[in-house]
Structure formats: C-alpha cells, structure tokens
Design a protein around this motif. Structure first.
Motif, PDB file in Angstrom:
ATOM      1  N   ASP A 109      -6.744  12.092  -2.370  1.00 14.16           N
ATOM      2  CA  ASP A 109      -7.072  10.972  -1.493  1.00 14.16           C
ATOM      3  C   ASP A 109      -6.680   9.619  -2.077  1.00 14.16           C
ATOM      4  OD1 ASP A 109      -8.226  12.705   0.364  1.00 14.16           O
ATOM      5  OD2 ASP A 109     -10.152  12.657  -0.671  1.00 14.16           O
ATOM      6  N   THR A 110      -5.962   9.601  -3.183  1.00 14.27           N
ATOM      7  CA  THR A 110      -5.629   8.340  -3.843  1.00 14.27           C
ATOM      8  C   THR A 110      -4.676   7.492  -3.002  1.00 14.27           C
ATOM      9  OG1 THR A 110      -5.943   9.295  -6.025  1.00 14.27           O
ATOM     10  CG2 THR A 110      -4.607   7.307  -5.917  1.00 14.27           C
ATOM     11  N   VAL A 111      -5.016   6.209  -2.893  1.00 12.10           N
ATOM     12  CA  VAL A 111      -4.168   5.207  -2.262  1.00 12.10           C
ATOM     13  C   VAL A 111      -4.084   4.052  -3.248  1.00 12.10           C
ATOM     14  CG1 VAL A 111      -3.933   3.593  -0.352  1.00 12.10           C
ATOM     15  CG2 VAL A 111      -4.920   5.851   0.059  1.00 12.10           C
ATOM     16  N   ILE A 112      -2.888   3.550  -3.473  1.00 13.13           N
ATOM     17  CA  ILE A 112      -2.711   2.463  -4.438  1.00 13.13           C
ATOM     18  C   ILE A 112      -2.304   1.190  -3.723  1.00 13.13           C
ATOM     19  CG2 ILE A 112      -1.335   1.666  -6.402  1.00 13.13           C
ATOM     20  CD1 ILE A 112      -1.489   4.455  -7.514  1.00 13.13           C
ATOM     21  N   ARG A 148       0.861  -1.179   0.000  1.00 14.45           N
ATOM     22  CA  ARG A 148       0.000   0.000   0.000  1.00 14.45           C
ATOM     23  C   ARG A 148       0.896   1.226   0.000  1.00 14.45           C
ATOM     24  NH1 ARG A 148      -1.694   3.882   3.425  1.00 14.45           N
ATOM     25  NH2 ARG A 148      -3.864   4.527   3.366  1.00 14.45           N
ATOM     26  N   TYR A 149       0.616   2.153  -0.920  1.00 17.73           N
ATOM     27  CA  TYR A 149       1.366   3.404  -0.911  1.00 17.73           C
ATOM     28  C   TYR A 149       0.476   4.544  -1.380  1.00 17.73           C
ATOM     29  CZ  TYR A 149       2.174   3.727  -5.975  1.00 17.73           C
ATOM     30  OH  TYR A 149       2.018   3.867  -7.332  1.00 17.73           O
ATOM     31  N   VAL A 150       0.890   5.732  -0.977  1.00 20.57           N
ATOM     32  CA  VAL A 150       0.176   6.947  -1.362  1.00 20.57           C
ATOM     33  C   VAL A 150       1.062   7.659  -2.380  1.00 20.57           C
ATOM     34  CG1 VAL A 150      -0.768   9.133  -0.556  1.00 20.57           C
ATOM     35  CG2 VAL A 150      -0.897   7.094   0.908  1.00 20.57           C
ATOM     36  N   PRO A 151       0.585   7.812  -3.626  1.00 19.54           N
ATOM     37  CA  PRO A 151       1.414   8.459  -4.644  1.00 19.54           C
ATOM     38  C   PRO A 151       1.520   9.959  -4.403  1.00 19.54           C
ATOM     39  CG  PRO A 151      -0.759   7.967  -5.518  1.00 19.54           C
ATOM     40  CD  PRO A 151      -0.712   7.385  -4.144  1.00 19.54           C
ATOM     41  N   GLU A 152       2.569  10.549  -4.937  1.00 18.68           N
ATOM     42  CA  GLU A 152       2.726  12.006  -4.891  1.00 18.68           C
ATOM     43  C   GLU A 152       1.543  12.627  -5.629  1.00 18.68           C
ATOM     44  OE1 GLU A 152       5.820  14.055  -4.358  1.00 18.68           O
ATOM     45  OE2 GLU A 152       6.909  12.444  -3.382  1.00 18.68           O
TER      46      GLU A 152
END
Length: 139
Positions: free
Chosen positions: A81-84, A69-73
């Motif tokens: 609010d995007t989380v990938i 799980r990571y939060v992109p720049e």
C-alpha cells in the motif's frame, strides 16, 4: 522604594516575555507560523535515488507546495500500500497543474525536524520526502 519594586517587576516581565518569544521562534525553524514549508535547499540525508519513474503532480494547499505522487514497485517484504510523495521545490510553471503525469529522476531526501507535522494527518502507507530532481518532464 515602592517605585523601584514596580519598575523591577515590569522589567522582569518584559524580559520574560522576550525570552519566551525567542524560545518559540527558535523551536519553529521549518514553519514560519503560517504553515509554510521552508525546507528547500537544506542539508538533508538521502533516502534513495530514483530514475525514470512515472508520477502525478499534486498540491498540498495548506502548506503551499507541489509534490509528485507515485506508487513504487512492490519489493519482497514491502508494504503493497506504499505511496510516495516527493515535494518539489523548483517546479516549472507549465507543470503546476494537478494531475499532470510526469517522468522524473532524482534523489528522495528525508524531512528534518518537525517538517513532517506540516503534512499531518498522513494517510497510512504514505511516505513523504523532498525530491531533489535531476530531471522532471511531462509524459
């Protein structure tokens, strides 16, 4: 004559049942009926390549897969609010601990068919891909 009609009806019912069983299995190519993700190694379209990102190892219990799980720049015009989530197919045993922080690189590849339904409900802003990692190591 009556026996022939009964036999014909039984044969027709058996054929109908077998046909329905085949149709159900054919439409269910990414889920074995036990909610098990089987999409590793399939031909997928690439979403994007990622290099040297920091993420956290997590686990989808219902589907039995690990993911990073990571939060992109935030880019201009992007959802803040995007989380990938990148599903990891070949995670080393020593990294299979929820919360482990890792640095990873690889290709994020799109889910295919009905794979996305295995992960529902998907929180708003969350994107799920398969991570074809070229490197993944503990931070």
């Amino acid at each position: 004559m009556k026996k022939n009609k009964i036999l014909k009806a039984v044969v027709m019912n058996i054929l109908f049942g077998l046909t329905m069983l085949f149709v159900v299995q054919s439409c269910n190519d990414n889920d074995d009926g036990n909610r098990k993700f089987q999409g590793c190694g399939l031909d997928r379209s690439e979403y994007k390549e990622v290099v040297g990102l920091e993420g956290t190892i997590n686990y989808f219990d219902e589907v039995d897969v690990y993911y990073v799980r990571y939060v992109p720049e935030v880019e201009e015009g992007a959802n803040i609010d995007t989380v990938i989530y990148g599903i990891i197919c070949d995670l080393e045993e020593d990294l299979k601990t929820v919360g482990t922080v890792v640095i990873f690189s690889g290709k994020l590849e799109n889910l295919i068919g009905n794979e996305k339904s295995l992960f529902e409900p998907i929180p708003s802003g969350t994107e799920i891909y398969v991570l074809n990692q070229s490197s993944l190591e503990r931070k």
